[in-house]
Design a protein around this motif. Structure first.
Motif, PDB file in Angstrom:
ATOM      1  N   ARG A   1      69.673  -7.304  21.570  1.00 27.46           N
ATOM      2  CA  ARG A   1      70.536  -8.069  22.467  1.00 27.46           C
ATOM      3  C   ARG A   1      69.742  -8.634  23.648  1.00 27.46           C
ATOM      4  O   ARG A   1      70.023  -9.749  24.121  1.00 27.46           O
ATOM      5  N   ALA A   2      68.760  -7.871  24.139  1.00 23.91           N
ATOM      6  CA  ALA A   2      67.915  -8.380  25.213  1.00 23.91           C
ATOM      7  C   ALA A   2      67.150  -9.616  24.752  1.00 23.91           C
ATOM      8  O   ALA A   2      66.996 -10.591  25.501  1.00 23.91           O
ATOM      9  N   MET A   3      66.684  -9.599  23.516  1.00 26.50           N
ATOM     10  CA  MET A   3      65.966 -10.757  22.982  1.00 26.50           C
ATOM     11  C   MET A   3      66.904 -11.956  22.822  1.00 26.50           C
ATOM     12  O   MET A   3      66.531 -13.092  23.124  1.00 26.50           O
ATOM     13  N   LEU A   4      68.125 -11.707  22.359  1.00 23.94           N
ATOM     14  CA  LEU A   4      69.098 -12.802  22.265  1.00 23.94           C
ATOM     15  C   LEU A   4      69.323 -13.454  23.621  1.00 23.94           C
ATOM     16  O   LEU A   4      69.401 -14.680  23.734  1.00 23.94           O
ATOM     17  N   ALA A   5      69.427 -12.626  24.668  1.00 24.06           N
ATOM     18  CA  ALA A   5      69.650 -13.159  26.010  1.00 24.06           C
ATOM     19  C   ALA A   5      68.459 -13.975  26.496  1.00 24.06           C
ATOM     20  O   ALA A   5      68.616 -14.878  27.330  1.00 24.06           O
ATOM     21  N   ALA A   6      67.271 -13.672  25.982  1.00 19.48           N
ATOM     22  CA  ALA A   6      66.071 -14.393  26.398  1.00 19.48           C
ATOM     23  C   ALA A   6      65.903 -15.716  25.667  1.00 19.48           C
ATOM     24  O   ALA A   6      65.368 -16.674  26.234  1.00 19.48           O
ATOM     25  N   VAL A   7      66.354 -15.796  24.422  1.00 17.00           N
ATOM     26  CA  VAL A   7      66.076 -17.001  23.626  1.00 17.00           C
ATOM     27  C   VAL A   7      67.276 -17.943  23.513  1.00 17.00           C
ATOM     28  O   VAL A   7      67.105 -19.107  23.133  1.00 17.00           O
ATOM     29  N   PHE A   8      68.484 -17.467  23.834  1.00 21.38           N
ATOM     30  CA  PHE A   8      69.652 -18.335  23.802  1.00 21.38           C
ATOM     31  C   PHE A   8      70.282 -18.405  25.189  1.00 21.38           C
ATOM     32  O   PHE A   8      70.256 -17.432  25.940  1.00 21.38           O
ATOM     33  N   GLU A   9      70.855 -19.551  25.495  1.00 25.34           N
ATOM     34  CA  GLU A   9      71.511 -19.727  26.789  1.00 25.34           C
ATOM     35  C   GLU A   9      72.828 -18.949  26.823  1.00 25.34           C
ATOM     36  O   GLU A   9      73.440 -18.701  25.775  1.00 25.34           O
TER      37      GLU A   9
ATOM     38  N   VAL B   1      74.857  -7.663  39.149  1.00 26.35           N
ATOM     39  CA  VAL B   1      75.086  -7.842  37.711  1.00 26.35           C
ATOM     40  C   VAL B   1      74.589  -9.220  37.294  1.00 26.35           C
ATOM     41  O   VAL B   1      74.830 -10.214  37.985  1.00 26.35           O
ATOM     42  N   SER B   2      73.907  -9.272  36.162  1.00 27.24           N
ATOM     43  CA  SER B   2      73.490 -10.555  35.583  1.00 27.24           C
ATOM     44  C   SER B   2      73.492 -10.432  34.075  1.00 27.24           C
ATOM     45  O   SER B   2      73.266  -9.346  33.521  1.00 27.24           O
ATOM     46  N   GLU B   3      73.742 -11.545  33.390  1.00 26.50           N
ATOM     47  CA  GLU B   3      73.608 -11.555  31.935  1.00 26.50           C
ATOM     48  C   GLU B   3      72.243 -12.080  31.519  1.00 26.50           C
ATOM     49  O   GLU B   3      72.014 -12.332  30.326  1.00 26.50           O
ATOM     50  N   LEU B   4      71.342 -12.249  32.488  1.00 25.08           N
ATOM     51  CA  LEU B   4      70.038 -12.843  32.227  1.00 25.08           C
ATOM     52  C   LEU B   4      68.923 -11.828  32.418  1.00 25.08           C
ATOM     53  O   LEU B   4      68.962 -11.031  33.368  1.00 25.08           O
ATOM     54  N   PRO B   5      67.895 -11.839  31.570  1.00 26.22           N
ATOM     55  CA  PRO B   5      66.797 -10.878  31.686  1.00 26.22           C
ATOM     56  C   PRO B   5      65.952 -11.142  32.933  1.00 26.22           C
ATOM     57  O   PRO B   5      66.056 -12.203  33.565  1.00 26.22           O
ATOM     58  N   PRO B   6      65.094 -10.191  33.298  1.00 26.64           N
ATOM     59  CA  PRO B   6      64.155 -10.415  34.400  1.00 26.64           C
ATOM     60  C   PRO B   6      63.331 -11.677  34.165  1.00 26.64           C
ATOM     61  O   PRO B   6      63.127 -12.106  33.023  1.00 26.64           O
ATOM     62  N   ASP B   7      62.880 -12.268  35.267  1.00 25.21           N
ATOM     63  CA  ASP B   7      62.034 -13.475  35.258  1.00 25.21           C
ATOM     64  C   ASP B   7      62.799 -14.745  34.913  1.00 25.21           C
ATOM     65  O   ASP B   7      62.179 -15.796  34.748  1.00 25.21           O
ATOM     66  N   THR B   8      64.126 -14.681  34.789  1.00 26.82           N
ATOM     67  CA  THR B   8      64.912 -15.864  34.436  1.00 26.82           C
ATOM     68  C   THR B   8      65.367 -16.587  35.693  1.00 26.82           C
ATOM     69  O   THR B   8      65.996 -15.997  36.577  1.00 26.82           O
ATOM     70  N   GLU B   9      65.043 -17.882  35.773  1.00 28.77           N
ATOM     71  CA  GLU B   9      65.443 -18.690  36.920  1.00 28.77           C
ATOM     72  C   GLU B   9      66.867 -19.206  36.750  1.00 28.77           C
ATOM     73  O   GLU B   9      67.339 -19.373  35.615  1.00 28.77           O
TER      74      GLU B   9
ATOM     75  N   GLY C   1      62.109  -8.242  22.643  1.00 30.56           N
ATOM     76  CA  GLY C   1      63.207  -7.394  23.092  1.00 30.56           C
ATOM     77  C   GLY C   1      62.717  -6.090  23.687  1.00 30.56           C
ATOM     78  O   GLY C   1      63.177  -5.665  24.750  1.00 30.56           O
ATOM     79  N   GLU C   2      61.769  -5.439  23.001  1.00 32.25           N
ATOM     80  CA  GLU C   2      61.211  -4.186  23.515  1.00 32.25           C
ATOM     81  C   GLU C   2      60.481  -4.406  24.833  1.00 32.25           C
ATOM     82  O   GLU C   2      60.552  -3.563  25.749  1.00 32.25           O
ATOM     83  N   GLN C   3      59.797  -5.544  24.947  1.00 35.29           N
ATOM     84  CA  GLN C   3      59.114  -5.864  26.209  1.00 35.29           C
ATOM     85  C   GLN C   3      60.114  -5.993  27.357  1.00 35.29           C
ATOM     86  O   GLN C   3      59.879  -5.493  28.458  1.00 35.29           O
ATOM     87  N   ILE C   4      61.235  -6.645  27.086  1.00 36.76           N
ATOM     88  CA  ILE C   4      62.245  -6.842  28.127  1.00 36.76           C
ATOM     89  C   ILE C   4      62.866  -5.510  28.531  1.00 36.76           C
ATOM     90  O   ILE C   4      63.091  -5.246  29.718  1.00 36.76           O
ATOM     91  N   VAL C   5      63.145  -4.657  27.548  1.00 35.76           N
ATOM     92  CA  VAL C   5      63.704  -3.340  27.860  1.00 35.76           C
ATOM     93  C   VAL C   5      62.744  -2.552  28.740  1.00 35.76           C
ATOM     94  O   VAL C   5      63.145  -1.952  29.752  1.00 35.76           O
ATOM     95  N   ALA C   6      61.464  -2.565  28.387  1.00 35.41           N
ATOM     96  CA  ALA C   6      60.468  -1.828  29.172  1.00 35.41           C
ATOM     97  C   ALA C   6      60.339  -2.405  30.579  1.00 35.41           C
ATOM     98  O   ALA C   6      60.284  -1.651  31.568  1.00 35.41           O
TER      99      ALA C   6
END
Length: 334
Positions: free
Chosen positions: A15-23, A211-219, A74-79
């Motif tokens: 799910r973290a990867m989905l949040a990173a690659v899809f708007e 609260v955010s639905e966006l991963p770290p580093d997201t502008e 996804g694992e990178q984002i979780v870490a």
């Protein structure tokens, strides 16, 4: 680590990867997520063939970012999230409010939270969304602060965005009252937006939650700011507008609240004030309840058919979600 926990961690990473690659709010990704699960959605996004729900010729464009991403993103984002002190919430977690699933195909893939543990999972009497003009007048800011402070002092949680004006006034008042406030941010929680509210949002995290639905580093972007309106509405049991012009972005939140069957209230303002025109029109004929103080706001939020319908909806959805989670965790991998 047992198999259920392994499965949950894998789902969290997917799910973290989905949040990173899809708007946020991507209807195709959201529909696939509901039918295929997170891992299945990623598989479809990274393989060849037609994508359900897309017209011919759009498949490769939709897949582009997913295919370009590393397999272990996804694992990178979780870490990274754990290193930054953020928790990633997914359906089935304590704190994942069932109201989020009412968004259907537009539900967030995951939520990143930072702050006092357990706030979203806390059984608060109610959560009041307070939104409105960014260029608030003293009248609007003071009114928002009076109501937010009183409600927070009575144990209700305040929910708002992270913007200037009414959002900031509501958060400050809740903090001064010693209450709990929740700020939804249209960016990664390590890149707080707007930058001018960084100090305020830091204080929110001390006693409430970011609260955010966006991963770290997201502008932030205009699209992401529009989409976070639905998260504010979904986290709230009702939405109050102290001050807003007819073209205010807060009307997107009201639209989302209506679609989720949340009650809407508005505070009247001077007929000569452009920033009160939106509220006055809402009261005049657009279905908003007239609110003139925290007593009205509390009654509006805690009683009435809309509140009862909301509780029944959530009870039914809780049972459905528990059944879905049990099947996902105990059934065979797709």
């Amino acid at each position: 680590m047992d198999s259920v926990t392994d499965h949950t961690r894998a789902d969290r990473a997917s799910r973290a990867m989905l949040a990173a690659v899809f708007e946020p709010g991507d209807p195709v990704a959201g529909s696939l997520l509901r039918s295929e699960g997170a891992a299945g959605t990623l598989r479809i996004a990274r393989e060849a063939g037609r994508v359900p729900g897309l017209g011919e010729g759009y498949d490769e464009l939709w897949r582009a970012r997913a295919r370009a991403a590393p397999d272990d993103l996804g694992e990178q984002i979780v870490a990274e999230s754990e290193e930054l002190g953020m928790r990633i919430l997914i359906p089935g977690d304590p704190g994942w409010l069932i109201g989020l699933d009412q968004l259907g195909d537009r539900a967030p893939y995951a939520l990143w939270v930072r702050g006092k543990p357990g706030i979203l999972g806390h059984d608060a009497p109610a959560r009041m969304g307070i939104v409105g003009a960014r260029a608030a007048t003293p009248y609007g800011a003071d009114t928002a602060a009076d109501i937010a402070g009183d409600l927070a002092q009575q144990g209700m949680h305040i929910v708002s965005g992270s913007q200037y004006g009414i959002d900031a006034a509501a958060h400050r008042a809740a903090l001064l009252a010693g209450g709990v406030t929740i700020a939804v941010v249209p960016s990664g929680l390590d890149r707080l937006h707007p930058a001018g509210n960084t100090s305020l949002l830091g204080h929110v995290a001390e006693s409430g939650q970011l609260v955010s639905e966006l991963p770290p580093d997201t502008e932030p972007s205009p699209h992401r700011t529009r989409q976070y309106s639905r998260i504010i509405a979904a986290l709230s049991d009702g939405v109050l507008v102290p001050e807003a012009s007819p073209n205010s972005s807060s009307f997107r939140i009201l639209s989302e609240a209506r679609a989720l069957n949340r009650p809407i209230g508005a505070i009247p303002g001077p007929v000569t004030s452009p920033t009160s025109t939106g509220c006055n029109l809402l009261i005049q004929g657009d279905g908003a309840q007239l609110i003139i103080g925290s007593g009205d706001a509390r009654t509006f939020l805690l009683s009435g058919e809309a509140r009862l319908d909301r509780q029944l909806d959530l009870a039914n959805e809780t049972s459905a979600l528990h059944r879905q989670t049990e099947v996902r965790n105990n059934g065979p991998d797709r």
